[in-house]
Scaffold this active site. Structure first.
Site, PDB file in Angstrom:
ATOM      1  N   CYS A 157       0.816  -1.222   0.000  1.00  0.00           N
ATOM      2  CA  CYS A 157       0.000   0.000   0.000  1.00  0.00           C
ATOM      3  C   CYS A 157       0.846   1.266   0.000  1.00  0.00           C
ATOM      4  CB  CYS A 157      -0.924   0.015   1.211  1.00  0.00           C
ATOM      5  SG  CYS A 157      -2.080  -1.365   1.267  1.00  0.00           S
ATOM      6  N   SER A 214     -10.969   1.694   5.717  1.00  0.00           N
ATOM      7  CA  SER A 214     -11.041   2.393   4.430  1.00  0.00           C
ATOM      8  C   SER A 214     -11.701   1.500   3.381  1.00  0.00           C
ATOM      9  CB  SER A 214      -9.634   2.795   3.970  1.00  0.00           C
ATOM     10  OG  SER A 214      -8.788   1.662   3.943  1.00  0.00           O
ATOM     11  N   LYS A 240      -9.875   7.115   4.830  1.00  0.00           N
ATOM     12  CA  LYS A 240     -11.213   6.766   5.289  1.00  0.00           C
ATOM     13  C   LYS A 240     -12.306   7.410   4.449  1.00  0.00           C
ATOM     14  CE  LYS A 240     -13.315   5.283   8.149  1.00  0.00           C
ATOM     15  NZ  LYS A 240     -14.243   5.370   7.023  1.00  0.00           N
ATOM     16  N   HIS A 283      -9.132   4.717  -0.463  1.00  0.00           N
ATOM     17  CA  HIS A 283      -7.808   4.089  -0.409  1.00  0.00           C
ATOM     18  C   HIS A 283      -7.615   3.131  -1.592  1.00  0.00           C
ATOM     19  CE1 HIS A 283      -4.209   2.283   0.981  1.00  0.00           C
ATOM     20  NE2 HIS A 283      -4.717   1.328   1.734  1.00  0.00           N
TER      21      HIS A 283
END
Length: 388
Positions: free
Chosen positions: A83, A207, A331, A335
């Site tokens: 990520c 998220s 959030k 994401h």
């Protein structure tokens, strides 16, 4: 060594883009960034992406996107750091410019996640964990973060309501961001009434799965002058670093310390010649609400165990001492994993230019920090951006 500058940024709205492919999202963001910078060519392209091979069965993104964008026979490569791929790609682009080998570099973060079934998306995201020692035993990525959240609350005496304040802050800001996926404010009650997805993580603690792309154009100050880019658009990449920690949680020295963030932030502060108190806003990686608390502690904003206290005291709002998630964070903005680090970059640049949307502009912002997490803290980038 002279620091490079970002002279153009662009992004797509975050959401479920059923009618747009990965390449189309990436090209839209790149062309927007090039238009913002006023350039019609770049020397190279760095693509931040986590897992296109699984989500859309497409690899070789450097060639795919550069070709589709009409960038010519330039070098182009995909950067993967789970990520944290977007943040890592930005830093590789900055290093290319600092090396003197390339004058004008494009960096894009992109992910297309919604083409996969939710069960498959959960499995793909777990690839960021340890396949043999975590994934093999059925531990999903959400479950691993649930372990961390439960331990954090138990060790420091926080409640689920306390951590929900991070989500409330993110949504309050994201409600004013036209590019955010969720443009609606929420309350603590909203979070608490949402279903558990891995106790104690509830739906609004996590998220969303989504699509999007964000891009930046990086060059030297000398080249920016030559290109005629107005100085007020220059945002210096003042300091950056990244570090790793153990990929599985069982081998961590402390389950509640993001050691990679601590190490990387100390290096980035040193490179930029500043301290944490010189930072005007923070875009931390809140894939789960507990990660926002741990991140604030790791980068030196709060003492260990006091990260959630900043939310309780109202210190993370736009007009407070430590504004975070100024355009919604992971959030509320969303994401799209490999693109997140670049969304953080674009948003920080807009804040430092004074171009953030009404109601979420940090007053007189001069310096920003972005923190992009891969895995459960196993691969973390820290980048400090500064108004020239």
């Amino acid at each position: 060594m002279e620091r490079p500058v970002i002279i153009g940024v662009g992004m797509t709205p975050v959401g479920e883009h059923w009618r747009l492919s990965l390449r189309e999202l990436a090209v839209e963001a790149i062309l927007n960034a090039m238009d913002d910078a006023g350039v019609d060519r770049v020397d190279s392209l760095y693509v931040g992406n986590m897992i296109s091979g699984s989500f859309v069965e497409q690899a070789n993104l450097g060639a795919l996107i550069a070709d589709w964008a009409g960038l010519g026979n330039i070098p182009a490569v995909k950067i993967e750091a789970a990520c944290a791929s977007g943040g890592a790609a930005l830093q590789e682009g900055a290093k290319a410019v600092m090396s003197g080998l390339e004058d004008v570099v494009a960096v894009v973060g992109v992910e297309k996640m919604t083409d996969a079934w939710p069960s498959d998306a959960t499995r793909y995201l777990a690839y960021a964990a340890d396949a043999e020692y975590e994934h093999f035993h059925g531990a999903s990525f959400v479950a691993l973060n649930a372990l961390i959240m439960r331990y954090y609350m138990q060790r420091y005496g926080y409640t689920e309501e306390d951590l929900a304040l991070f989500a409330v802050n993110a949504h309050a800001n994201g409600a004013k961001n036209p590019y955010a996926m969720f443009k609606r404010a929420i309350t603590v009650d909203t979070v608490m009434r949402s279903p558990y997805i891995a106790d104690p993580i509830k739906l609004f603690d996590a998220s969303p799965v989504c699509d999007g792309a964000a891009a930046a154009i990086i060059t030297t100050k000398e080249k920016a002058k030559e290109l005629g880019v107005p100085r007020e658009k220059w945002i210096e990449v003042a300091g950056f670093s990244r570090a790793i920690d153990t990929i599985n949680l069982a081998n961590r020295e402390d389950l509640l310390t993001l050691k990679a963030a601590k190490v990387a932030s100390e290096r980035a502060y040193k490179m930029a010649g500043i301290g944490v108190k010189d930072i005007d806003l923070f875009e931390v990686h809140d894939a789960f609400t507990v990660m926002a608390a741990l991140s604030l502690e790791a980068i030196g904003v709060a003492e260990k165990g006091k990260g959630a206290m900043l939310a309780k005291e109202g210190q993370i709002a736009i007009d407070a001492d430590y504004p975070i998630q100024t355009m919604g964070g992971l959030k509320s903005r969303g994401h799209p994993v490999g693109a997140t680090g670049m969304y953080q970059t674009v948003e920080a640049v807009l804040q430092l230019r004074g171009e953030a949307p009404d109601g979420i502009q940090v007053p007189d912002a001069e310096t920003a920090l972005t923190q992009n997490i891969g895995g459960t803290g196993s691969n973390i980038t820290i980048t400090i951006l500064r108004r020239v």
